[in-house]
Write an enzyme that holds these catalytic residues in place. Structure first.
Site, PDB file in Angstrom:
ATOM      1  N   SER A  34       0.806  -1.219   0.000  1.00  0.00           N
ATOM      2  CA  SER A  34       0.000   0.000   0.000  1.00  0.00           C
ATOM      3  C   SER A  34       0.838   1.268   0.000  1.00  0.00           C
ATOM      4  O   SER A  34       0.448   2.277  -0.598  1.00  0.00           O
ATOM      5  CB  SER A  34      -0.962   0.000   1.194  1.00  0.00           C
ATOM      6  OG  SER A  34      -0.264  -0.230   2.393  1.00  0.00           O
ATOM      7  N   HIS A  45       1.407   4.893   4.626  1.00  0.00           N
ATOM      8  CA  HIS A  45       0.536   5.460   3.604  1.00  0.00           C
ATOM      9  C   HIS A  45       0.887   6.926   3.344  1.00  0.00           C
ATOM     10  O   HIS A  45       1.013   7.350   2.187  1.00  0.00           O
ATOM     11  CB  HIS A  45      -0.928   5.348   4.026  1.00  0.00           C
ATOM     12  CG  HIS A  45      -1.438   3.946   4.024  1.00  0.00           C
ATOM     13  ND1 HIS A  45      -2.771   3.630   4.252  1.00  0.00           N
ATOM     14  CD2 HIS A  45      -0.810   2.759   3.819  1.00  0.00           C
ATOM     15  CE1 HIS A  45      -2.931   2.316   4.188  1.00  0.00           C
ATOM     16  NE2 HIS A  45      -1.754   1.770   3.935  1.00  0.00           N
TER      17      HIS A  45
END
Length: 302
Positions: free
Chosen positions: A195, A247
């Site tokens: 991610s 992230h």
């Protein structure tokens, strides 16, 4: 003093080649012909006429677009194949726990053995975990979400920047996402997932559209991007296991990498900017790793 008084010829009056009754001073950046406001189509640099834009679209459909429609190998597809291949290995080693992503000691041990990000291990010299963690996932749902996001944005960003620069964006952003997690995250947490790298690809998409924000399509893409960022920020606070540091680090790194990958100015200058820019991003990651490693070693007496 006016041109007539100075004895100089008056500037030539030009008319749009598609609308001969409309006077203009703008030229198509591809063919050089004069075009009026009704014929101007905004391009990355200047304006283009409808014929040149149509020709460029046909060339794309007959070249890169045709390859994509035929399912030719691309960097995005190769990355997806790599992610799923590693997940198959995880399931082969961990069984149903790996498939369902159950948070058990056995699953965590398997992920650790396969290369998950674990700060004390990295501080002990296993720096390769900063990259290997990108290809590991905690269950089918985890990899499904990441694979879907990579498919959506990876194909777009690869078409924009080309395969080589797309891969640079993916790996440099993924590395910096892992570094941010390592440098500022909890000491004993285990980190896995692509991610961070995917947020980097998304960040490059944001950077590309921000530089063209005066265009309607780019502005719409930016509005969608803002909505997705808000949604993911809410999920990060709602789901404790999400590594929001990775992230955020990947997103910021991707925005920077997107600017660097496109560059500024003439071709030679852009090439220098890419080399220096990506080198600076990697150097920043190395500096943070050195700082955090020294900190952890002092804490653990390594």
């Amino acid at each position: 003093m006016r041109d007539e008084q100075a004895g100089l010829p008056a500037p030539a009056v030009e008319f749009c080649y598609r609308h001969p009754n409309i006077q203009t001073g703008v030229h198509c950046t591809r063919c050089g012909r004069p075009i009026c406001p009704d014929c101007m189509i905004q391009a990355p640099v200047g304006h283009q006429c409808p014929e040149c834009v149509g020709r460029a679209r046909r060339e794309f459909r007959e070249g890169p677009g045709l390859k994509l429609r035929r399912g030719a190998a691309s960097a995005t597809r190769i990355l997806l194949a790599g992610l799923f291949a590693v997940f198959v290995l995880e399931v082969a080693v961990g069984g149903s726990e790996a498939l369902l992503g159950r948070n058990t000691l056995h699953l965590n041990q398997n992920l650790y053995d396969l290369g998950a990000l674990f700060p004390p291990a990295v501080a002990d010299g296993q720096y390769w975990r900063l990259l290997s963690a990108m290809f590991l996932h905690a269950g089918l749902v985890h990899i499904a979400f990441n694979a879907y996001a990579l498919w959506l944005f990876g194909n777009v960003v690869e078409q924009i920047f080309g395969s080589a620069r797309f891969l640079l964006i993916f790996f440099v952003s993924g590395l910096l996402a892992s570094v941010i997690s390592y440098a500022f995250g909890p000491l004993w947490d285990l980190g896995v997932g692509a991610s961070g790298a995917i947020f980097g690809v998304f960040g490059a998409f944001v950077a590309y559209n921000y530089r063209r924000r005066h265009l309607a399509m780019a502005a719409a893409n930016l509005r969608t991007a803002v909505m997705l960022i808000v949604v993911n920020a809410a999920l990060a606070f709602a789901i404790p296991r999400i590594d929001w540091r990775a992230h955020l680090g990947g997103l910021v790194a991707g925005i920077a990498a997107g600017y660097v990958a496109e560059g500024f100015g003439p071709a030679r200058q852009r090439a220098v900017i890419r080399v220096v820019g990506f080198g600076a991003l990697i150097a920043l990651g190395v500096a943070l790793v050195v700082w955090r490693t020294d900190q952890i070693r002092s804490m653990l007496g390594l």
